[in-house]
Design a protein around this motif. Structure first.
Motif: not given
Ligand code: ATP
Length: 299
Positions: A129, A68, A85, A87
């Motif tokens: 992510d 990250t 970002i 998730n």
């Protein structure tokens, strides 16, 4: 016609050392040259040379190794807007039913800017992510909600659409390469794959140095702390675990200086706090690496 500027502009004063990433010089340099460098040259030149921008990369490896961190720093270095970002589990859990819509929305800004400015659009970076989380349910029969399936399909269709969008770069991250749907890894999708492994001793030395930089600058670290010794003693530690070790040592040092019973529970002595070798030894008892079996242990 009009000369389009490159997607991304390299920060003039960029230095790898300033990025706060330890032990990943080779990985960073390889990823930069494979996946990002084409973005900083004039589009006309890139086109003339027959280079097509890489659309997506996959960083994989154990948790806490700096994936990250690296993805974020690359965005900064390229002067791209703040990367989005995403998730994986969040997409699935928080927005069940609306996942596909969420995927669509993620691309909307970049699509809009590309429509308006074409190749003059700046670079949009999307970081996924825990990408494995949205792949889990694809192809599973029964039981699953099927949400994973449709999210992956939506993602694939968006990625394939990225053809016309020269201003998007996707970075997927996972601890579980084996869980990633192969369809996501094909050319034109997350096409460049890079393993980010646990740091070796040299890398750990760099990470320890980065993580203790502030306390050393502030004179809070005792001279008896030997960074080389710590690097040797942290075999199998990830970068995140090294950060945890430093935190633990600092906390032991602090607790030595805090006296119960004084006003506000804090003695004046706190100002003289130094993190010393013993604090790190205690921390080494407290913080253990979760992953990796050393070669000595295997023999
Ligand atoms: P995960 O797979 O768990 O998401 P990750 O590989 O993305 O892990 P990061 O979130 O980048 O790991 O790392 C967590 C923290 O650990 C970082 O914010 C940083 O403080 C520290 N760290 C990890 N790796 C490094 C490194 N190579 N250099 C310096 N610090 C690191």
């Amino acid at each position: 016609g009009k000369k389009a500027p490159p997607n991304a502009i390299l920060q003039a004063n960029f230095k790898f050392e300033d990025m706060g990433i330890g032990g990943l010089d080779d990985e960073f340099s390889a990823i930069f040259r494979r996946a990002f460098a084409s973005r900083i040259f004039p589009p006309a030149l890139v086109d003339k040379l027959g280079i097509q921008h890489v659309k997506g990369i996959l960083l994989y490896g154990p948790p806490g190794t700096g994936k990250t961190l690296m993805a974020r720093q690359i965005g900064k270095m390229l002067n791209a807007r703040e990367p989005k970002i995403i998730n994986g589990p969040e997409i699935l859990n928080k927005y069940v039913g609306a996942s596909e819509e969420n995927i669509r929305k993620l691309f909307a800004d970049a699509e809009k800017e590309y429509k308006e400015k074409g190749d003059e659009s700046g670079l949009h970076i999307l970081i996924f992510d825990e990408l494995d989380a949205i792949c889990k349910q694809r192809g599973s029969t029964g039981g699953g909600t099927g949400v994973g399936d449709s999210v992956v399909n939506q993602l694939l269709s968006k990625m394939d659409g990225v053809d016309q969008l020269n201003n998007i770069l996707l970075i997927g991250m996972t601890n579980r390469l084996d869980m990633i749907d192969e369809a996501l890894l094909r050319p034109g999708r997350l096409e460049v794959h890079m393993e980010i492994n646990l740091p070796d001793e040299h890398g750990r030395r760099q990470i320890i140095s980065i993580q203790t930089n502030k306390m050393r600058t502030n004179g809070v670290m005792d001279d008896d702390v030997d960074l080389d010794e710590l690097a040797a003693a942290t075999k199998n530690f990830s970068g995140a675990e090294i950060a945890g070790l430093v935190k633990s040592a600092t906390s032991f040092a602090f607790s030595r200086h805090v006296k119960v019973g004084t006003m506000a529970g804090i003695s004046d002595d706190v100002e003289n706090m130094r993190v010393n070798r013993d604090d790190f030894l205690q921390a080494l008892d407290e913080v253990q690496p979760a992953f990796g079996v050393s070669e000595e242990e295997l023999q």
